[in-house]
Design a protein around this motif. Structure first.
Motif, PDB file in Angstrom:
ATOM      1  N   LEU A 218      83.545 -79.757 -19.869  1.00  0.00           N
ATOM      2  CA  LEU A 218      83.067 -80.398 -21.091  1.00  0.00           C
ATOM      3  C   LEU A 218      81.620 -80.827 -20.926  1.00  0.00           C
ATOM      4  O   LEU A 218      81.279 -82.011 -20.911  1.00  0.00           O
ATOM      5  CB  LEU A 218      83.979 -81.585 -21.446  1.00  0.00           C
ATOM      6  CG  LEU A 218      85.452 -81.221 -21.671  1.00  0.00           C
ATOM      7  CD1 LEU A 218      86.251 -82.463 -22.028  1.00  0.00           C
ATOM      8  CD2 LEU A 218      85.594 -80.153 -22.749  1.00  0.00           C
ATOM      9  N   ASN A 219      80.755 -79.827 -20.759  1.00  0.00           N
ATOM     10  CA  ASN A 219      79.319 -80.054 -20.679  1.00  0.00           C
ATOM     11  C   ASN A 219      78.627 -79.014 -21.550  1.00  0.00           C
ATOM     12  O   ASN A 219      79.264 -78.092 -22.051  1.00  0.00           O
ATOM     13  CB  ASN A 219      78.821 -79.997 -19.231  1.00  0.00           C
ATOM     14  CG  ASN A 219      79.164 -78.682 -18.555  1.00  0.00           C
ATOM     15  OD1 ASN A 219      78.718 -77.620 -18.972  1.00  0.00           O
ATOM     16  ND2 ASN A 219      79.971 -78.745 -17.495  1.00  0.00           N
ATOM     17  N   GLU A 220      77.329 -79.153 -21.720  1.00  0.00           N
ATOM     18  CA  GLU A 220      76.642 -78.358 -22.731  1.00  0.00           C
ATOM     19  C   GLU A 220      76.505 -76.884 -22.388  1.00  0.00           C
ATOM     20  O   GLU A 220      76.073 -76.103 -23.232  1.00  0.00           O
ATOM     21  CB  GLU A 220      75.261 -78.953 -23.019  1.00  0.00           C
ATOM     22  CG  GLU A 220      74.330 -79.031 -21.835  1.00  0.00           C
ATOM     23  CD  GLU A 220      73.031 -79.730 -22.210  1.00  0.00           C
ATOM     24  OE1 GLU A 220      72.531 -79.485 -23.320  1.00  0.00           O
ATOM     25  OE2 GLU A 220      72.531 -80.528 -21.402  1.00  0.00           O
ATOM     26  N   THR A 221      76.871 -76.475 -21.200  1.00  0.00           N
ATOM     27  CA  THR A 221      76.849 -75.055 -20.847  1.00  0.00           C
ATOM     28  C   THR A 221      78.247 -74.446 -20.894  1.00  0.00           C
ATOM     29  O   THR A 221      78.512 -73.504 -21.630  1.00  0.00           O
ATOM     30  CB  THR A 221      76.231 -74.853 -19.459  1.00  0.00           C
ATOM     31  OG1 THR A 221      74.855 -75.232 -19.497  1.00  0.00           O
ATOM     32  CG2 THR A 221      76.327 -73.394 -19.026  1.00  0.00           C
ATOM     33  N   TYR A 222      79.166 -74.995 -20.124  1.00  0.00           N
ATOM     34  CA  TYR A 222      80.480 -74.375 -19.997  1.00  0.00           C
ATOM     35  C   TYR A 222      81.403 -74.660 -21.171  1.00  0.00           C
ATOM     36  O   TYR A 222      82.458 -74.035 -21.295  1.00  0.00           O
ATOM     37  CB  TYR A 222      81.119 -74.793 -18.675  1.00  0.00           C
ATOM     38  CG  TYR A 222      80.430 -74.157 -17.492  1.00  0.00           C
ATOM     39  CD1 TYR A 222      80.551 -72.799 -17.256  1.00  0.00           C
ATOM     40  CD2 TYR A 222      79.632 -74.904 -16.629  1.00  0.00           C
ATOM     41  CE1 TYR A 222      79.911 -72.189 -16.189  1.00  0.00           C
ATOM     42  CE2 TYR A 222      78.982 -74.310 -15.562  1.00  0.00           C
ATOM     43  CZ  TYR A 222      79.123 -72.956 -15.340  1.00  0.00           C
ATOM     44  OH  TYR A 222      78.487 -72.359 -14.287  1.00  0.00           O
ATOM     45  N   ILE A 223      81.013 -75.568 -22.067  1.00  0.00           N
ATOM     46  CA  ILE A 223      81.798 -75.807 -23.269  1.00  0.00           C
ATOM     47  C   ILE A 223      81.915 -74.544 -24.110  1.00  0.00           C
ATOM     48  O   ILE A 223      82.878 -74.366 -24.870  1.00  0.00           O
ATOM     49  CB  ILE A 223      81.160 -76.950 -24.106  1.00  0.00           C
ATOM     50  CG1 ILE A 223      82.045 -77.332 -25.304  1.00  0.00           C
ATOM     51  CG2 ILE A 223      79.783 -76.550 -24.603  1.00  0.00           C
ATOM     52  CD1 ILE A 223      83.302 -78.049 -24.917  1.00  0.00           C
ATOM     53  N   PHE A 224      80.984 -73.616 -23.930  1.00  0.00           N
ATOM     54  CA  PHE A 224      80.970 -72.420 -24.762  1.00  0.00           C
ATOM     55  C   PHE A 224      82.129 -71.469 -24.471  1.00  0.00           C
ATOM     56  O   PHE A 224      82.360 -70.530 -25.233  1.00  0.00           O
ATOM     57  CB  PHE A 224      79.623 -71.705 -24.650  1.00  0.00           C
ATOM     58  CG  PHE A 224      78.552 -72.352 -25.484  1.00  0.00           C
ATOM     59  CD1 PHE A 224      78.293 -71.922 -26.773  1.00  0.00           C
ATOM     60  CD2 PHE A 224      77.829 -73.425 -24.988  1.00  0.00           C
ATOM     61  CE1 PHE A 224      77.327 -72.538 -27.552  1.00  0.00           C
ATOM     62  CE2 PHE A 224      76.858 -74.050 -25.760  1.00  0.00           C
ATOM     63  CZ  PHE A 224      76.605 -73.611 -27.045  1.00  0.00           C
ATOM     64  N   GLN A 225      82.857 -71.703 -23.397  1.00  0.00           N
ATOM     65  CA  GLN A 225      84.056 -70.880 -23.187  1.00  0.00           C
ATOM     66  C   GLN A 225      85.156 -71.251 -24.176  1.00  0.00           C
ATOM     67  O   GLN A 225      86.136 -70.522 -24.322  1.00  0.00           O
ATOM     68  CB  GLN A 225      84.565 -71.004 -21.757  1.00  0.00           C
ATOM     69  CG  GLN A 225      85.136 -72.364 -21.383  1.00  0.00           C
ATOM     70  CD  GLN A 225      85.588 -72.416 -19.939  1.00  0.00           C
ATOM     71  OE1 GLN A 225      86.581 -71.787 -19.571  1.00  0.00           O
ATOM     72  NE2 GLN A 225      84.855 -73.148 -19.118  1.00  0.00           N
ATOM     73  N   PHE A 226      84.982 -72.374 -24.883  1.00  0.00           N
ATOM     74  CA  PHE A 226      85.954 -72.809 -25.880  1.00  0.00           C
ATOM     75  C   PHE A 226      85.480 -72.528 -27.307  1.00  0.00           C
ATOM     76  O   PHE A 226      86.158 -72.897 -28.264  1.00  0.00           O
ATOM     77  CB  PHE A 226      86.235 -74.301 -25.738  1.00  0.00           C
ATOM     78  CG  PHE A 226      86.660 -74.715 -24.355  1.00  0.00           C
ATOM     79  CD1 PHE A 226      87.854 -74.264 -23.818  1.00  0.00           C
ATOM     80  CD2 PHE A 226      85.859 -75.544 -23.575  1.00  0.00           C
ATOM     81  CE1 PHE A 226      88.250 -74.636 -22.542  1.00  0.00           C
ATOM     82  CE2 PHE A 226      86.239 -75.925 -22.304  1.00  0.00           C
ATOM     83  CZ  PHE A 226      87.434 -75.468 -21.778  1.00  0.00           C
ATOM     84  N   LEU A 227      84.331 -71.906 -27.441  1.00  0.00           N
ATOM     85  CA  LEU A 227      83.784 -71.633 -28.774  1.00  0.00           C
ATOM     86  C   LEU A 227      84.572 -70.524 -29.459  1.00  0.00           C
ATOM     87  O   LEU A 227      84.879 -69.501 -28.857  1.00  0.00           O
ATOM     88  CB  LEU A 227      82.315 -71.226 -28.664  1.00  0.00           C
ATOM     89  CG  LEU A 227      81.581 -70.984 -29.992  1.00  0.00           C
ATOM     90  CD1 LEU A 227      81.461 -72.271 -30.789  1.00  0.00           C
ATOM     91  CD2 LEU A 227      80.196 -70.397 -29.717  1.00  0.00           C
ATOM     92  N   GLY A 228      84.886 -70.737 -30.731  1.00  0.00           N
ATOM     93  CA  GLY A 228      85.561 -69.707 -31.500  1.00  0.00           C
ATOM     94  C   GLY A 228      84.740 -68.434 -31.549  1.00  0.00           C
ATOM     95  O   GLY A 228      83.504 -68.477 -31.588  1.00  0.00           O
ATOM     96  N   GLN A 229      85.400 -67.276 -31.569  1.00  0.00           N
ATOM     97  CA  GLN A 229      84.709 -65.997 -31.411  1.00  0.00           C
ATOM     98  C   GLN A 229      84.585 -65.192 -32.698  1.00  0.00           C
ATOM     99  O   GLN A 229      84.164 -64.047 -32.665  1.00  0.00           O
ATOM    100  CB  GLN A 229      85.423 -65.162 -30.346  1.00  0.00           C
ATOM    101  CG  GLN A 229      85.367 -65.803 -28.965  1.00  0.00           C
ATOM    102  CD  GLN A 229      85.897 -64.901 -27.875  1.00  0.00           C
ATOM    103  OE1 GLN A 229      86.464 -63.849 -28.139  1.00  0.00           O
ATOM    104  NE2 GLN A 229      85.701 -65.304 -26.634  1.00  0.00           N
TER     105      GLN A 229
END
Length: 699
Positions: A218-229
């Motif tokens: 839950l940080n500004e880089t790895y949070i993107f693995q949870f971004l809708g595609q």
């Protein structure tokens, strides 16, 4: 004495003026904080040095997101600013060193936001998720965090994902990242068997816990693995995509086929067959956060790869280290291209290993002996409703077309975020795109490596190119770059994104739907985090201020604290190959997996010589040698400490003939002797426990 002034830091704390530092003669000025401050690492791999400067020795390396405590600040003669930090070193011990300040970030000051707190409550986020979410909200107030309650028990999830072969790590990773379960580690030879090659081995439960715990990312880089595609043309722009692919082969242009007519592509027809899965690409180093190099610069290049002459991950290159010379589009004689859904459920007290006969490689999955993988069989894909035509972002006018335009068109056609597609291709094919799967040498391309798995007589590359050559759905045969990218994107969109696996995390860890733990796109345990980090680079600060939705899984019965990343390294082998007592025999006969033994000696014996030999010469043994007997029963503990610091205990119980022991033994192994070991009449005989029952003693 130098004049030292206060310096204002981002986290708003004033620094105290100090007296002349012992480092002054080196041209350094040291400033001490009023108190240690928590911070985290924002580099992929950050060197920790013994002093504030590149000339000092490296005393440790820290991964992105590692939590540290900043003690003080020092400015070197080149005016670069270094932080003295306290961090967790080898074996979990606290250590102190210096890092460049540019690679350290301090937490934002979070002002309580009642509306946001109410939102977190309504979503059902556990308290342990909230510190990271609050931090992100303070920086990006437009972001939307959606809790996905899987309804699954955390320990059950880990048990299923820990099935040997379901998740893999590079053999170059620390030993604590590698499994020691049955079938995953050979205790006799101190080696980890490779999965379709020697460079990929089974992941340990500890590293699986770390990468599956959403709270760690839950940080500004790895949070993107949870971004809708899903594709959103108002957010996913050509400019953003250009930023993502900068410095990679996707920055260039390529010739396209006849299907590229101003962006209108042919319709896909028919149903989708089973989709290969499990991108095993270990190119996890190719991420956005900077890597501190020896010279102090920043590099985003991935490390070199294995013996197959590839930097891209398993499946690229050949056993001899070069590109296979016999790659053919057709199926080699005798090759079996059929599939069978493996049974991968876990039964109590039984560890299963995924058989090599069901090795599967999905989009981007590769499997060669230098960088092996063990992808799993997928379920059959759903019917393809057809590929809709769309408007090209850049009409084709002849000649080469930029990859960026092909990817944007793929987003239109598939409904998948083109940033996701680019990140996947880079994860699969590497930043330079030198894979045989996309070289076009055989007239076909498989950018996402669908159906690319090693199978009777075919390498993963051969199998993937065969699939690309077959007429069928999703614009196959893929005999041009644009058809392979757009058609592959549509296949991915249909079989993953529209099937509920619509984030990198859910694509890697299928914890939704009815096909739990299967139909997982990759076996590389680092894959989702790596892809998320790649995609983070496509979002500028201005783009990050727009609404974006992140779907974050939660589980039942999660541990209170974040699951830590294991760090121990070295041989884990702490087993013995022999135990003996001079002049006496042990019961039962020695086995390295049995930890409790007994021996009977005459009452006149007051000491014995106990000997033990470790399987691994690097292990340390204590508790052997001349042992003085302390009474009728003497318990001796042999401690075996492996190179990585883990300890195994063996117990030797010595009973003097005529003595009496009513203590039940403990340890592993089977014995017919239960409670009441030794005989009531003192005759030294052995009788069964109460009722003469057969007792299994388990540690």
């Amino acid at each position: 004495m130098k004049k030292i002034w206060k310096k204002s830091l981002a986290f708003g704390l004033s620094l105290f003026m100090t007296l002349e530092s012992p480092l002054s003669f080196l041209g350094l000025t040291k400033i001490t904080f009023g108190a240690e401050q928590p911070a985290s690492v924002k580099a992929t791999s950050l060197n920790v040095r013994s002093g504030p400067g590149m000339g000092y020795s490296i005393v440790g390396k820290l991964d992105y997101g590692t939590q540290v405590m900043v003690i003080s600040e020092a400015a070197a003669s080149d005016q670069s600013v270094w932080y003295q930090i306290r961090f967790t070193g080898n074996g979990g011990a606290s250590a102190i060193g210096y890092v460049l300040s540019a690679y350290i970030t301090f937490p934002s000051v979070y002002s309580t936001d009642a509306d946001f707190e109410n939102y977190l409550n309504a979503q059902g986020f556990p308290e342990s998720y909230r510190p990271g979410l609050r931090e992100l909200h303070s920086r990006y107030p437009q972001w939307i965090f959606t809790a996905f309650d899987t309804g699954l028990d955390w320990n059950e999830v880990i048990q299923n994902e820990s099935l040997v072969g379901r998740n893999l790590v590079s053999s170059q990773r620390p030993s604590s990242w590698k499994s020691k379960a049955d079938g995953a580690y050979d205790w006799a030879s101190n080696t980890w068997p490779g999965f379709d090659g020697s460079d990929w081995v089974a992941a340990s439960e500890d590293i699986i816990r770390y990468y599956m715990d959403p709270r760690n990312f839950l940080n500004e880089t790895y949070i993107f693995q949870f971004l809708g595609q899903s594709y959103d043309p108002s957010i996913h722009t050509r400019e953003g995509l250009t930023a993502l692919v900068k410095g990679t082969f996707l920055e260039g242009a390529v010739s396209v086929g006849d299907t590229w007519k101003g962006g209108s592509t042919s319709q896909g027809t028919g149903g989708s067959g089973p989709v290969g899965e499990n991108n095993q690409n270990q190119n996890a180093g190719n991420v956005t956060p900077p890597v501190q190099t020896e010279g102090g610069g920043v590099s985003t290049s991935p490390p070199g790869g294995g013996s197959g002459g590839s930097e891209y991950g398993p499946g690229y290159g050949s056993p001899s280290g070069g590109v296979p010379s016999n790659v053919q589009v057709g199926v080699p004689p005798g090759a079996n291209i059929s599939k069978a859904e493996p049974e991968l459920s876990i039964s109590p007290n039984k560890v299963q290993r995924v058989a090599a006969t069901v090795i599967r490689v999905g989009p981007g999955e590769q499997t060669n002996p230098s960088q092996g993988s063990l992808p799993e069989e997928t379920s059959a894909g759903s019917a393809n409703p057809g590929i809709a035509s769309g408007n090209s972002n850049t009409p084709y006018t002849g000649g080469a077309v930029p990859y960026v335009d092909i990817l944007m068109e793929a987003g239109v056609q598939s409904g998948v975020n083109p940033y996701v597609l680019a990140a996947m291709i880079l994860q699969e094919q590497g930043s330079q795109g030198k894979s045989e799967s996309i070289s076009g040498a055989n007239g076909y391309y498989n950018f996402f490596n669908f159906e690319a798995y090693a199978s009777n007589g075919m390498t993963a590359v051969q199998r993937g190119l065969w699939y690309a050559s077959q007429p069928g759905d999703y614009m196959r045969p893929w005999n041009s770059v644009d058809k392979a990218i757009i058609g592959g994107a549509c296949q991915y969109g249909q079989t993953y994104v529209k099937a509920g696996q619509n984030t990198f995390y859910l694509k890697k860890f299928n914890v939704q739907g009815s096909n739990l733990y299967k139909h997982q796109y990759m076996t590389n345990i680092e894959g989702a985090a790596s892809e998320g980090a790649k995609m983070a680079g496509a979002y500028s600060q201005s783009m990050r201020q727009t609404p974006m939705q992140f779907v974050i899984p939660i589980y039942r019965n999660m541990p209170v604290e974040n699951c830590p990343k294991p760090s121990l390294d070295g041989s884990p082998n702490n087993k013995l190959s022999a135990i003996s007592i001079d002049g006496f025999s042990l019961t039962p006969a020695f086995s390295q997996d049995i930890s409790f033994y007994e021996a009977v000696v005459d009452p006149s014996v007051t000491s014995v010589m106990l000997r033990a030999t470790a399987v691994d010469s690097t292990a340390q043994i204590s508790g052997t040698g001349t042992i003085n007997l302390t009474g009728a029963v003497t318990d001796i503990k042999i401690m075996v400490t492996a190179q990585d610091g883990t300890v195994r205990e063996y117990t030797i119980r010595i009973s003097q003939k005529g003595g009496s022991s009513q203590t039940q033994g403990t340890g592993t192994g089977n014995t017919n002797n239960g409670p009441g070991y030794g005989t009531p009449d003192g005759g030294g005989g052995i009788q069964n426990g109460p009722g003469g029952s057969n007792v299994t003693i388990v540690n």
